[in-house]
Design an enzyme around this catalytic site. Structure first.
Site, PDB file in Angstrom:
ATOM      1  N   SER A 184      -9.844   2.326   2.416  1.00 28.23           N
ATOM      2  CA  SER A 184      -8.921   3.040   1.549  1.00 28.23           C
ATOM      3  C   SER A 184      -7.922   2.136   0.818  1.00 28.23           C
ATOM      4  O   SER A 184      -7.361   2.561  -0.186  1.00 28.23           O
ATOM      5  CB  SER A 184      -8.166   4.080   2.370  1.00 28.23           C
ATOM      6  OG  SER A 184      -7.307   3.448   3.303  1.00 28.23           O
TER       7      SER A 184
ATOM      8  N   LYS B  43       0.865  -1.191   0.000  1.00 31.47           N
ATOM      9  CA  LYS B  43       0.000   0.000   0.000  1.00 31.47           C
ATOM     10  C   LYS B  43       0.895   1.233   0.000  1.00 31.47           C
ATOM     11  O   LYS B  43       1.898   1.274   0.717  1.00 31.47           O
ATOM     12  CB  LYS B  43      -0.920  -0.016   1.232  1.00 31.47           C
ATOM     13  CG  LYS B  43      -1.945   1.122   1.230  1.00 31.47           C
ATOM     14  CD  LYS B  43      -2.889   1.056   2.427  1.00 31.47           C
ATOM     15  CE  LYS B  43      -3.930   2.168   2.367  1.00 31.47           C
ATOM     16  NZ  LYS B  43      -4.853   2.153   3.525  1.00 31.47           N
TER      17      LYS B  43
ATOM     18  N   SER C 295     -10.278   0.234   6.647  1.00 33.04           N
ATOM     19  CA  SER C 295      -9.577   0.348   5.356  1.00 33.04           C
ATOM     20  C   SER C 295      -8.904  -0.923   4.850  1.00 33.04           C
ATOM     21  O   SER C 295      -8.496  -0.984   3.704  1.00 33.04           O
ATOM     22  CB  SER C 295      -8.530   1.461   5.424  1.00 33.04           C
ATOM     23  OG  SER C 295      -9.149   2.709   5.307  1.00 33.04           O
TER      24      SER C 295
END
Lengths: 458, 95
Positions: A141, A66, A165
């Site tokens: 997210s 990420k 997320s």
């Protein structure tokens, strides 16, 4: 997952992963690929294997990172313009531990800018598409990481979970996503969002991989003073008997197919001899309001460091020092970042502090007490991850409250600091993945991950 | 709760955002909606409840006050800035 060996070369695994990443380019999963470094590292691992030298527990395994985890390979952008030019001079603890075991980062995944969002539509680089339906959101997210695992590009991906997320995009794409107990995995070297709820975790295709990654990534870190002393690997096995379901989450606002999926799993558990206990947790309905007070307040504080001076984007139009701050920040942040910072400064400002911020922190105490009481009655709690499956791209992006309401079942867990694993639980008739989450008491992480196997129908 | 233009500009100033004129109306609407939603918390009774600011169960993690080698050195950090002189970050005149 398969690691590199004489029969299974790291170069081959990395090349295949990179090819798949390119094949799925239209999904907008990656912010950048790490091709050159990845292939060089794979060659090094193959050379070690050829010489008979020992290699790590993740030798040659391709993974996706990420883009809010700092690493010296490529830019760490957090999918936000103000960090777009940022080349990190340090390595996050999670990345260091994974790479020490031989894992190979093949690319950095797209996310909502600064991890603010539930759909990955708030990214400076545009939205990531859902793995099952390209007209729908990936979730967020950590949308890019979830889709990278769901499309089988990589064996696993990292994520950060401040209010769902990891778990929500995992559930939108039919993979496992784990948010550990607060303090189990180091936050060092991850772009800070809300320090009291940020947790680092993973996306995987099965529970054994999750357990292995947690063995590797967990532990006390001198660079993160909020990490707990090591407990993960030494957890005593504990068999579960009682599983709770939350009465207040069973209502008409939840998609009927998700309610059915939960019921099917509880019936399945009953048939295996587990006792299902209905819990009442009346304060949880306030958790979303608490979250959208506490987290913006911490966001406003954490994001005040972006000044356009020490690193990152600087506005070309700025003429003096105060303009450098105000223009670089205004140009460099996405709309949702601005909303959260401004709400944070609102709830912290004199005149509103007691009514919002202090009130929310008191409510947080009540939420924690409800979890403590629940876990005195049951071993784990089983709930949906989100009230709906993946929604359409563009459907909620300009309506922040509608977007926030999708977080209603994931945020209470972060406020309480307890662990939760999102597990795949079938699909809707339209073919969209459904996810459930298993929530456990603090430090139950390892047993919780093992318990998830009980939900698998063979 | 109605948010006035002045209040939005004040919050933007506290947040160090030089908003563009075209952003103000949309942000006002968004913030009104969000504040409207979070105000639902008023109906929860929190009389006599102590606030919780963190969920970390430990206190006072001590370490020796010694300089440790760091991954990033001075050159790495200065390389991230737009302008530098004599190993320092250069900014426009403040006073």
């Amino acid at each position: 997952m398969k690691i590199a060996s004489k029969e299974n070369s790291a170069v081959k695994m990395v090349k295949e992963a990179l090819e798949k990443a390119k094949k799925y380019e239209s999904y907008n999963i990656f912010v950048s690929l790490n091709e050159e470094n990845a292939l060089r590292k794979a060659e090094e691992i193959d050379a070690k294997i050829a010489k008979g030298e020992p290699v790590g527990r993740l030798a040659g395994v391709p993974y996706a990172l990420k883009d809010n985890f700092l690493s010296r390979e490529g830019n760490t952008t957090a999918s936000v313009k103000i960090l777009a030019p940022f080349k990190s001079p340090i390595t996050s603890t999670v990345v260091r531990k994974l790479e020490d075991e031989g894992a190979i980062m093949i690319g950095r995944t797209n996310m909502d800018a600064f991890a603010h969002g539930s759909s990955t539509e708030n990214s400076y680089f545009g939205p990531t598409k859902n793995s099952k339906d390209t007209e729908r959101v990936a979730g967020g997210s950590s949308g890019g990481s979830a889709v990278a695992v769901a499309l089988d590009i990589v064996e696993f991906a990292t994520g950060s979970d401040t209010g769902g997320s990891i778990r929500q995009p995992a559930s939108f794409n039919g993979v496992y996503g784990f948010k550990p107990t607060y303090g189990t995995v180091s936050r060092y070297g991850v772009v800070a969002m809300a320090s009291s709820t940020d947790c680092m975790g993973f996306f995987t295709k099965n529970t054994d991989d999750m357990d292995l990654l947690m063995e590797i990534a967990s532990g006390q870190d001198p660079y993160d003073m909020t990490t707990l002393p090591d407990y993960y690997s030494t957890t005593e096995p504990k068999a579960a008997k009682k599983i709770g379901v939350i009465k207040e989450f069973d209502n008409d606002a939840v998609n009927p197919e998700i309610r059915e999926a939960l019921k099917a799993k509880t019936e399945f558990l009953k048939s295996k001899g587990y006792e299902i206990v209905e819990l009442s947790m009346p304060t949880l309905k306030y958790a979303l309001a608490v979250y959208y007070i506490v987290v913006p307040a911490e966001v406003a504080s954490n994001l005040s460091r972006y000044d356009g001076i020490r690193y990152g984007y600087r506005s070309e139009e700025a003429k003096d020092l105060s303009e450098i701050f105000a223009k670089s920040r205004n140009d460099g942040f996405m709309p949702e970042n601005k909303r959260r910072v401004m709400i944070g400064n609102f709830v912290l400002s004199s005149g509103f502090y007691d009514a919002y911020y202090l009130k929310a922190q008191k409510a947080r105490t009540k939420i924690i007490e409800e979890y403590n009481k629940a876990f005195s009655e049951v071993d784990y709690i089983l709930t949906p991850v989100a009230p709906n499956p993946a929604f359409k791209l563009g459907e909620k992006v300009n309506d922040p409250v509608a977007m926030y309401l999708e977080d209603v079942m994931s945020v209470p867990i972060n406020l309480a600091g307890v662990p939760s694993l999102a597990v795949p639980a079938g699909e809707t008739k339209a073919g969209l993945p459904i996810g459930l989450q298993i929530v456990g008491p603090r430090r139950s992480d390892k047993n919780l991950i093992n318990f998830a196997k009980e939900l698998e129908e063979k | 709760m109605k948010i006035t233009r002045e209040e939005i500009l004040h919050l933007a100033k506290l947040s160090d955002f030089e908003l563009k004129e075209s952003e103000i109306d949309g942000l006002s609407k968004n913030l009104e909606d969000i504040i409207g939603y979070i105000s639902e918390l008023n109906s929860l009774d929190t009389e006599g409840v102590e606030p919780t600011y963190q969920v970390f169960e430990m206190e006072n993690v001590w370490r020796d006050d010694e300089i440790q080698p760091q991954e990033a050195n001075r050159e790495d950090l200065l390389a991230l800035t737009k302008e530098q002189r004599q190993d320092q970050i250069k900014v426009p005149k403040v006073l």
